[in-house]
Design an enzyme around this catalytic site. Structure first.
Site, short mmCIF file in Angstrom:
data_model
loop_
_atom_site.label_atom_id
_atom_site.label_comp_id
_atom_site.label_asym_id
_atom_site.label_seq_id
_atom_site.Cartn_x
_atom_site.Cartn_y
_atom_site.Cartn_z
N ASN A 9 0.71 -1.07 -0.08
CA ASN A 9 -0.11 -0.06 0.02
C ASN A 9 0.97 1.14 -0.15
OD1 ASN A 9 -1.85 1.98 0.24
ND2 ASN A 9 -2.24 1.54 2.49
N LYS A 11 0.01 4.06 -0.29
CA LYS A 11 -0.82 5.54 0.16
C LYS A 11 -0.56 6.44 -0.83
CE LYS A 11 0.09 3.86 4.84
NZ LYS A 11 -0.53 3.79 6.12
N HIS A 95 -9.90 0.71 3.83
CA HIS A 95 -8.88 1.03 4.66
C HIS A 95 -9.15 2.06 5.66
CE1 HIS A 95 -5.03 2.30 5.80
NE2 HIS A 95 -4.32 1.50 5.38
N GLU A 97 -7.84 4.38 6.90
CA GLU A 97 -7.71 5.79 6.52
C GLU A 97 -8.62 6.34 5.85
OE1 GLU A 97 -3.63 5.37 4.88
OE2 GLU A 97 -2.93 5.07 6.83
N GLU A 169 -6.33 -5.03 10.12
CA GLU A 169 -5.29 -3.96 10.40
C GLU A 169 -5.82 -3.31 11.47
OE1 GLU A 169 -2.80 -2.60 6.65
OE2 GLU A 169 -4.79 -1.43 6.48
N GLY A 175 1.40 2.38 10.72
CA GLY A 175 2.20 3.83 10.82
C GLY A 175 2.61 4.29 12.00
N SER A 216 2.39 -1.90 10.82
CA SER A 216 3.97 -1.46 11.21
C SER A 216 4.57 -2.97 10.72
CB SER A 216 4.00 -1.09 12.42
OG SER A 216 3.53 0.17 12.79
C1 PEP Z 1 -1.22 0.23 5.92
O1 PEP Z 1 -1.18 1.24 5.28
O2 PEP Z 1 -2.41 -0.65 5.45
C2 PEP Z 1 -0.37 -0.15 6.58
C3 PEP Z 1 -0.57 -1.19 7.34
O3 PEP Z 1 0.66 0.83 7.01
P1 PEP Z 1 2.33 0.46 7.77
O4 PEP Z 1 2.55 -0.94 7.16
O5 PEP Z 1 3.03 1.68 7.39
O6 PEP Z 1 1.64 0.59 9.32
#
Ligand code: PEP
Length: 258
Positions: A9, A11, A95, A97, A169, A175, A216
């Site tokens: 991803n 983003k 997601h 976000e 997630e 993040g 992460s």
């Molecule tokens: C994500 O963007 O879905 C994600 C898990 O980000 P990160 O790996 O940076 O935590």
């Protein structure tokens, strides 16, 4: 058998065609050489066509990060599933976000309609679910995650559901550098996600849907997640933009084959 899947991803990064092609041009060969794992690169819409062209003919797949539930119409700024169908094979939906409480306002119900639109247009939905920190601390993880799964898949058949990928997630892990423990993630996936799928559909469906962990994930911790029996891969944000992303994928493949 559930094939391991690592989805990148990006983003809102590497969104110009030149930046995206530069990155995938550098990483496609090492990524393509890794056996036993599917890799899906999800760039911003603005770089989808360029990435698709660069990866054409390789084993690597391309995904979008949202799709509208309607095919066309007065939805300024949105992109629909039929528009994406020739450009990519997967689409990340729901997601955190983009969900209510994230930077946008997508409800479980809106996400359900998007999942259906994606499937109707031959795209594999990567449905994201996860609890926030308050819900986690209140012991509500299973209820929240199970409810998100149930609503998003409410109108699908078992066969359609088997064509979906789910990404667990935990929002507090995205993040932040504070990943869930592999054991906790595995337990939530086993109980709240596969448990819900078994109730809603049947046990074979619960056992055949691929479920990823996201939050992460790094080159250092990926093997520990992949050692867990109910985790079939990862949705990787920040670490998918790094030069050692192929090494992360290699460690995932090795952990699953070993
Ligand atoms: C994500 O963007 O879905 C994600 C898990 O980000 P990160 O790996 O940076 O935590």
């Amino acid at each position: 058998m559930r094939t391991t899947l690592i989805a990148a991803n990006w983003k809102m990064n590497l969104g110009t065609p030149s930046a995206a092609v530069e990155f995938v041009g550098r990483t496609r060969h090492p990524l393509s050489e890794i056996e036993g794992v599917e890799v899906v690169i999800c760039p911003p819409f603005t770089a989808l066509a360029a990435v698709e062209e660069t990866l054409r003919g390789t084993r690597l797949r391309v995904g979008a990060k949202n799709a509208h539930s309607q095919a066309k119409g007065a939805f300024t700024g949105d992109v629909s599933a039929p528009m994406l169908a020739g450009l990519c094979t997967h689409v990340i939906l729901g997601h955190s976000e983009r969900r209510a409480g994230g930077s946008l306002d997508e409800t479980d119900e809106a996400i359900r309609r998007k999942v259906e639109a994606a499937l109707a247009n031959g795209l594999v939905p990567i449905l994201c679910v996860g609890e926030n920190l308050t819900q986690n601390e209140a012991g509500e993880t299973s209820t929240i995650v199970g409810g998100q799964v149930r609503t998003a898949l409410a109108d699908l058949s078992a066969e359609q559901t088997r064509g979906c990928v789910i990404a667990y997630e935990p929002i507090w892990a995205i993040g932040t550098g504070k990943a869930a423990t592999p054991a906790d993630a595995n337990l939530t996936v086993a109980l709240a996600i596969r448990g819900t799928l078994a109730e809603q559909f049947d046990e074979p469906t619960a056992q055949s849907v691929r479920v990823l962990y996201g939050g992460s994930v790094t080159v250092e911790n990926i093997a520990d997640f992949m050692a867990m029996p109910d985790l079939d891969g990862a949705l990787v944000g920040g670490a998918s933009l790094k030069d050692d992303f192929p090494e992360l994928v290699r460690r995932a493949a090795n952990a699953k084959s070993g």
